[in-house]
Scaffold this motif. Structure first.
Motif, mmCIF file in Angstrom:
data_model
loop_
_atom_site.group_PDB
_atom_site.id
_atom_site.type_symbol
_atom_site.label_atom_id
_atom_site.label_comp_id
_atom_site.label_asym_id
_atom_site.label_seq_id
_atom_site.Cartn_x
_atom_site.Cartn_y
_atom_site.Cartn_z
ATOM 1 N N THR A 149 0.838 -1.190 0.000
ATOM 2 C CA THR A 149 0.000 0.000 0.000
ATOM 3 C C THR A 149 0.878 1.248 0.000
ATOM 4 O O THR A 149 1.769 1.379 0.842
ATOM 5 C CB THR A 149 -0.923 0.001 1.230
ATOM 6 O OG1 THR A 149 -1.762 -1.160 1.175
ATOM 7 C CG2 THR A 149 -1.788 1.255 1.252
ATOM 8 N N ALA A 150 0.631 2.136 -0.945
ATOM 9 C CA ALA A 150 1.437 3.355 -1.075
ATOM 10 C C ALA A 150 0.500 4.530 -1.339
ATOM 11 O O ALA A 150 0.300 4.944 -2.486
ATOM 12 C CB ALA A 150 2.465 3.209 -2.201
ATOM 13 N N TYR A 151 -0.076 5.051 -0.280
ATOM 14 C CA TYR A 151 -1.014 6.156 -0.384
ATOM 15 C C TYR A 151 -0.431 7.413 0.272
ATOM 16 O O TYR A 151 0.515 7.347 1.056
ATOM 17 C CB TYR A 151 -2.352 5.786 0.270
ATOM 18 C CG TYR A 151 -3.066 4.643 -0.420
ATOM 19 C CD1 TYR A 151 -2.919 4.420 -1.788
ATOM 20 C CD2 TYR A 151 -3.883 3.772 0.299
ATOM 21 C CE1 TYR A 151 -3.574 3.371 -2.423
ATOM 22 C CE2 TYR A 151 -4.548 2.729 -0.326
ATOM 23 C CZ TYR A 151 -4.382 2.523 -1.680
ATOM 24 O OH TYR A 151 -5.034 1.489 -2.307
ATOM 25 N N ALA A 152 -1.017 8.549 -0.039
ATOM 26 C CA ALA A 152 -0.522 9.818 0.474
ATOM 27 C C ALA A 152 -0.718 9.950 1.980
ATOM 28 O O ALA A 152 0.007 10.695 2.648
ATOM 29 C CB ALA A 152 -1.219 10.978 -0.242
ATOM 30 N N VAL A 153 -1.715 9.234 2.494
ATOM 31 C CA VAL A 153 -2.028 9.230 3.924
ATOM 32 C C VAL A 153 -2.180 7.768 4.325
ATOM 33 O O VAL A 153 -2.667 6.952 3.542
ATOM 34 C CB VAL A 153 -3.334 10.008 4.194
ATOM 35 C CG1 VAL A 153 -3.682 9.995 5.671
ATOM 36 C CG2 VAL A 153 -3.231 11.448 3.693
ATOM 37 N N ASP A 154 -1.778 7.429 5.543
ATOM 38 C CA ASP A 154 -1.874 6.029 5.946
ATOM 39 C C ASP A 154 -3.334 5.600 6.064
ATOM 40 O O ASP A 154 -4.233 6.413 6.319
ATOM 41 C CB ASP A 154 -1.117 5.785 7.254
ATOM 42 C CG ASP A 154 -1.762 6.478 8.442
ATOM 43 O OD1 ASP A 154 -2.672 5.893 9.047
ATOM 44 O OD2 ASP A 154 -1.354 7.612 8.745
ATOM 45 N N ILE A 155 -3.560 4.315 5.855
ATOM 46 C CA ILE A 155 -4.924 3.781 5.804
ATOM 47 C C ILE A 155 -5.682 4.024 7.111
ATOM 48 O O ILE A 155 -6.891 4.310 7.087
ATOM 49 C CB ILE A 155 -4.889 2.280 5.442
ATOM 50 C CG1 ILE A 155 -4.720 2.123 3.927
ATOM 51 C CG2 ILE A 155 -6.147 1.565 5.900
ATOM 52 C CD1 ILE A 155 -4.785 0.705 3.428
ATOM 53 N N ASP A 156 -5.012 3.927 8.230
ATOM 54 C CA ASP A 156 -5.703 4.140 9.512
ATOM 55 C C ASP A 156 -6.269 5.556 9.596
ATOM 56 O O ASP A 156 -7.392 5.754 10.090
ATOM 57 C CB ASP A 156 -4.744 3.888 10.676
ATOM 58 C CG ASP A 156 -4.403 2.411 10.836
ATOM 59 O OD1 ASP A 156 -5.158 1.573 10.303
ATOM 60 O OD2 ASP A 156 -3.386 2.102 11.485
ATOM 61 N N THR A 157 -5.503 6.544 9.121
ATOM 62 C CA THR A 157 -5.998 7.928 9.126
ATOM 63 C C THR A 157 -7.187 8.067 8.186
ATOM 64 O O THR A 157 -8.190 8.720 8.519
ATOM 65 C CB THR A 157 -4.871 8.893 8.715
ATOM 66 O OG1 THR A 157 -3.805 8.807 9.656
ATOM 67 C CG2 THR A 157 -5.382 10.324 8.640
ATOM 68 N N ILE A 158 -7.071 7.485 7.003
ATOM 69 C CA ILE A 158 -8.169 7.551 6.038
ATOM 70 C C ILE A 158 -9.440 6.952 6.637
ATOM 71 O O ILE A 158 -10.526 7.556 6.577
ATOM 72 C CB ILE A 158 -7.777 6.820 4.735
ATOM 73 C CG1 ILE A 158 -6.690 7.609 3.990
ATOM 74 C CG2 ILE A 158 -8.994 6.607 3.835
ATOM 75 C CD1 ILE A 158 -6.074 6.873 2.820
ATOM 76 N N ARG A 159 -9.325 5.792 7.222
ATOM 77 C CA ARG A 159 -10.501 5.114 7.774
ATOM 78 C C ARG A 159 -11.026 5.823 9.015
ATOM 79 O O ARG A 159 -12.239 5.840 9.260
ATOM 80 C CB ARG A 159 -10.159 3.656 8.066
ATOM 81 C CG ARG A 159 -9.971 2.848 6.774
ATOM 82 C CD ARG A 159 -9.528 1.422 7.023
ATOM 83 N NE ARG A 159 -9.515 0.670 5.762
ATOM 84 C CZ ARG A 159 -8.886 -0.490 5.600
ATOM 85 N NH1 ARG A 159 -8.203 -1.027 6.607
ATOM 86 N NH2 ARG A 159 -8.927 -1.115 4.445
ATOM 87 N N ALA A 160 -10.130 6.431 9.783
ATOM 88 C CA ALA A 160 -10.564 7.171 10.966
ATOM 89 C C ALA A 160 -11.432 8.360 10.606
ATOM 90 O O ALA A 160 -12.237 8.821 11.425
ATOM 91 C CB ALA A 160 -9.346 7.630 11.770
ATOM 92 N N HIS A 161 -11.280 8.852 9.380
ATOM 93 C CA HIS A 161 -12.098 9.982 8.927
ATOM 94 C C HIS A 161 -13.320 9.515 8.125
ATOM 95 O O HIS A 161 -13.961 10.308 7.438
ATOM 96 C CB HIS A 161 -11.240 10.943 8.100
ATOM 97 C CG HIS A 161 -10.340 11.786 8.943
ATOM 98 N ND1 HIS A 161 -9.133 11.335 9.434
ATOM 99 C CD2 HIS A 161 -10.489 13.055 9.429
ATOM 100 C CE1 HIS A 161 -8.572 12.284 10.161
ATOM 101 N NE2 HIS A 161 -9.369 13.324 10.196
ATOM 102 N N GLY A 162 -13.631 8.233 8.232
ATOM 103 C CA GLY A 162 -14.890 7.716 7.699
ATOM 104 C C GLY A 162 -14.852 7.245 6.261
ATOM 105 O O GLY A 162 -15.916 7.033 5.657
ATOM 106 N N PHE A 163 -13.668 7.045 5.696
ATOM 107 C CA PHE A 163 -13.564 6.638 4.296
ATOM 108 C C PHE A 163 -13.049 5.202 4.189
ATOM 109 O O PHE A 163 -12.041 4.844 4.815
ATOM 110 C CB PHE A 163 -12.619 7.566 3.527
ATOM 111 C CG PHE A 163 -13.050 9.002 3.531
ATOM 112 C CD1 PHE A 163 -14.069 9.445 2.705
ATOM 113 C CD2 PHE A 163 -12.442 9.918 4.383
ATOM 114 C CE1 PHE A 163 -14.470 10.772 2.717
ATOM 115 C CE2 PHE A 163 -12.833 11.253 4.390
ATOM 116 C CZ PHE A 163 -13.857 11.675 3.557
ATOM 117 N N ASP A 164 -13.739 4.413 3.408
ATOM 118 C CA ASP A 164 -13.267 3.063 3.123
ATOM 119 C C ASP A 164 -12.266 3.134 1.972
ATOM 120 O O ASP A 164 -12.383 3.995 1.092
ATOM 121 C CB ASP A 164 -14.445 2.167 2.732
ATOM 122 C CG ASP A 164 -14.037 0.700 2.644
ATOM 123 O OD1 ASP A 164 -13.059 0.309 3.302
ATOM 124 O OD2 ASP A 164 -14.697 -0.045 1.905
#
Length: 295
Positions: free
Chosen positions: A181-196
């Protein structure tokens, strides 16, 4: 100046004769091959961004794709702001039915289309790779897009990918899997803000439905803390991953995954990302030269 010249000399000395021959002798021979014509099938439209350093590789990429698929999907080639005139001329010659979209024609039109989406507009103004996020959708003439990078080579028919294109009832985007996984923001942060989000999506090759390229969604995603400040090339990849995940997304089979160790073997294609770019020449182009350079 002397220091840079010495560095370049040492760098060249470390390169193998095999690499130099494949990159500097074999690679330009693609310019002597016959043009690809008849790319007019808008059942899907292929969109790709290229640059000064990649356009010659792109000719190999596209010719291998059309040769192995036997399809005639419409083609749109987007140049970055520095793409030279000689490259544009060559691309228009080798893909005579394609649209070669120059930044001098595209930038203002795309920025105008983003006037109601300030985060999107700011990203488009500051990040060249966001051409993939916004220009591809703006100029898309089909309800489905083949997402494509300049560093792909096809060695056999990409059957699993074509099956997804042929199945009109399959309403999900399909992407090649990344090494990790190579995203601009880590997955935990993304999911913590309500995005799958589906892990490991790579935006180098895939099937993308127009309905997933939703500017309202992208504006929302760019509001995730850290997104706009993320790694230069990871932002557009993250936008594709987020928009695809909301629309519906899957990963292509394992044979389509980006990999950094070993050779291509019997896989139908390989995505030669920067870490293995030299293998695009020593492995990929050397392997394809008999088929492509004979045309």
């Amino acid at each position: 100046m002397i220091g840079r010249l010495l560095y370049k000399a040492r760098h060249l000395a470390r390169q193998s004769p095999r690499l130099i021959h494949a990159r500097d002798i074999v690679r330009p021979r693609i310019l002597n091959t016959a043009p690809v014509t008849g790319t007019t099938d808008t059942d899907a439209e292929l969109h790709v961004l290229t640059s000064t350093g990649d356009w010659l590789n792109l000719i190999w990429s596209l010719k291998s794709f059309y040769a192995q698929t036997g399809r005639s999907y419409a083609l749109a080639i987007h140049g970055d702001p520095d793409l030279p005139a000689a490259a544009i001329t060559a691309l228009r010659h080798h893909f005579s039915d394609a649209r070669v979209i120059e930044q001098s024609d595209a930038r203002d039109a795309v920025l105008d289309s983003l006037s109601g989406h300030p985060r999107c507009r700011r990203l488009r103004e500051t990040n060249t790779l966001s051409i993939k996020s916004f220009d591809f959708a703006h100029f898309l003439n089909s309800d489905r897009m083949i997402l494509f990078d300049s560093d792909l080579l096809f060695f056999d028919r990409p059957t699993a990918f074509l099956n997804r294109l042929d199945d009109r009832s399959r309403r999900v985007n399909a992407y090649n899997a990344d090494v990790d996984t190579a995203y601009a923001v880590d997955i935990d942060t993304i999911r913590a803000h309500g995005f799958d989000i589906v892990p490991q999506i790579n935006s180098g090759f895939g099937l993308v439905h127009r309905d997933s390229l939703n500017l309202d969604w992208m504006e929302e995603f760019l509001g995730i803390p850290g997104m706009m400040e993320g790694h230069f090339w990871r932002i557009e990849q993250t936008l594709f991953a987020l928009s695809g995940s909301r629309f519906g997304a899957e990963l292509l089979p394992e044979d389509y995954r980006v990999f950094l160790q070993g050779d291509v073997g019997d896989k139908p294609y390989r995505h030669y990302v920067g870490a293995v770019r030299n293998q695009m020449y020593t492995e990929g182009m050397r392997r394809l030269q008999g088929a492509l350079l004979a045309t």
